[in-house]
Design an enzyme around this catalytic site. Structure first.
Site, PDB file in Angstrom:
ATOM      1  N   LYS A  64       0.809  -1.218   0.000  1.00  6.83           N
ATOM      2  CA  LYS A  64       0.000   0.000   0.000  1.00  6.83           C
ATOM      3  C   LYS A  64       0.845   1.274   0.000  1.00  6.83           C
ATOM      4  O   LYS A  64       0.376   2.337  -0.443  1.00  6.83           O
ATOM      5  CB  LYS A  64      -0.942   0.003   1.203  1.00  6.83           C
ATOM      6  CG  LYS A  64      -2.101  -0.965   1.113  1.00  6.83           C
ATOM      7  CD  LYS A  64      -3.194  -0.452   0.195  1.00  6.83           C
ATOM      8  CE  LYS A  64      -4.466  -1.269   0.309  1.00  6.83           C
ATOM      9  NZ  LYS A  64      -5.558  -0.717  -0.518  1.00  6.83           N
ATOM     10  N   SER A 318       1.113  -9.850  -0.103  1.00  2.00           N
ATOM     11  CA  SER A 318       0.867  -8.406  -0.192  1.00  2.00           C
ATOM     12  C   SER A 318       1.193  -7.630   1.073  1.00  2.00           C
ATOM     13  O   SER A 318       1.399  -6.415   1.017  1.00  2.00           O
ATOM     14  CB  SER A 318      -0.598  -8.154  -0.578  1.00  2.00           C
ATOM     15  OG  SER A 318      -1.469  -8.754   0.363  1.00  2.00           O
TER      16      SER A 318
END
Length: 346
Positions: A64, A318
């Site tokens: 992110k 992720s």
């Protein structure tokens, strides 16, 4: 599912030029994360070459940071002076908070009340003003919009934004730098920012790369929307993959996913938990639930072998921002004393 009509569907949203520009923009700030082969997943599960893209080793512990950094670096001086606001379950929050700190911008982050404590503390530790509001991400998102209107702050959306998608797409460029002949990419999906960016990068290079999105059976707004042919909501229950706990996908990400993602795999909570423990035990990788979704899909046997056998496969890890208390609870749940002789499955 995917039509591979890249120019028609994504030119006005996020294209390869945006991603290449993003790479140059965020290069001074980010880490180029490792891509490692998992011999166990390669030999025993996929019967192909499985590589793990370790975004859990990115700054802030998640991919992110890329999208948040790219978006904030594109703000005007006036927007920076007014401050920024976002909503996030935790990983985007940290990406926004760290970027704001590096660039000297005031940031407010709205998080659901049940956001993991570790993510709340990390976000505050980077200097952001953390506001807890609502039970779900959608509650937090609506309050973010209210604060932006009331105080004139600029919204840094966690996924439904051109610059955010482009920032996440830089992962695809890094993958291609190391493995140009990727056959299959397996990517976690929440609101769709990550898979939109990465799929755009990969399919701009080779439209035949098979893109698989993975979501929890309990929360899969994007998969439900693709099935329905329109944006819809899906949220049945809690999910360990809190980073993808998004009931309604983005207006911008949805058409990209509809166009470029070839299929979705839904996994159970036990499959997510097993993938988390398997990654820890076999590869020494600490991951959160969302980061374990692609591995869960592999271990579940739900992916058609034709996309795995003798293929070059990239599975995204992720993020790694997980509470240790959650890890211990998962281990206790999966490996009760009566079951310890079974060892780790997967």
């Amino acid at each position: 599912m995917a039509t591979n009509n890249l120019v028609l569907k994504t030119a006005d949203i996020c294209d390869i030029r945006d991603i290449e520009e993003a790479r140059a923009t965020i290069k001074p700030y980010i880490r180029e994360t490792p891509l490692i082969q998992s011999m166990f997943l390669s030999r025993n599960v996929a019967k192909g070459n499985v590589y793990l893209k370790l975004e859990n080793m990115q700054l802030t512990g998640s991919f992110k940071f890329r999208g948040a950094n790219n978006k904030i670096n594109h703000l005007t001086e006036e927007q920076r002076q007014r401050g920024i606001v976002t909503a996030s379950a935790g990983n985007h929050a940290q990406g926004v908070a760290l970027t704001a700190k590096l660039l000297g911008i005031d940031a407010t982050v709205v998080m659901p009340e049940e956001a993991p404590i570790a993510k709340q503390e990390a976000t505050a530790g980077y200097g952001a003003n953390v506001v807890l509001h609502g039970a779900t991400f959608n509650d937090a998102r609506l309050y973010m919009e209210q604060l932006a209107e009331e105080k004139g702050m600029t919204i840094v959306h966690p996924y439904d934004d051109r610059e955010v998608m482009a920032g996440q797409g830089t992962i695809g460029l890094e993958i291609l730098d190391e493995i140009w002949n990727v056959d299959t990419a397996i990517i976690p999906v929440g609101g769709g920012g990550l898979i939109s960016g990465v799929a755009t990068a990969l399919k701009s290079f080779n439209p035949s790369i098979h893109i698989i999105g993975v979501q929890s059976e309990n929360v899969h707004g994007m998969a439900a929307s693709i099935d329905a042919g329109k944006i819809t909501s899906h949220h049945d229950d809690f999910t360990l993959a809190d980073g993808t706990d998004v009931a309604i996908p983005g207006d911008l990400t949805y058409p990209v996913v509809q166009n470029l993602v070839d299929e979705f795999i839904l996994v159970t909570e036990d499959e997510i938990a097993m993938a988390m423990t398997d990654l820890m035990q076999r590869t020494k990788i600490v991951t959160e639930g969302a980061g374990a979704l692609p591995t869960a899909a592999l271990l579940s046997g739900k992916i058609d072998p034709k996309w795995l056998e003798d293929k070059n496969i990239v599975a995204m890890v992720s993020g790694g921002n997980v509470d240790l208390t959650r890890v211990s609870g998962i281990i206790e749940h999966l490996f009760k004393p009566a079951d310890t002789s079974k060892g780790v499955v997967g």
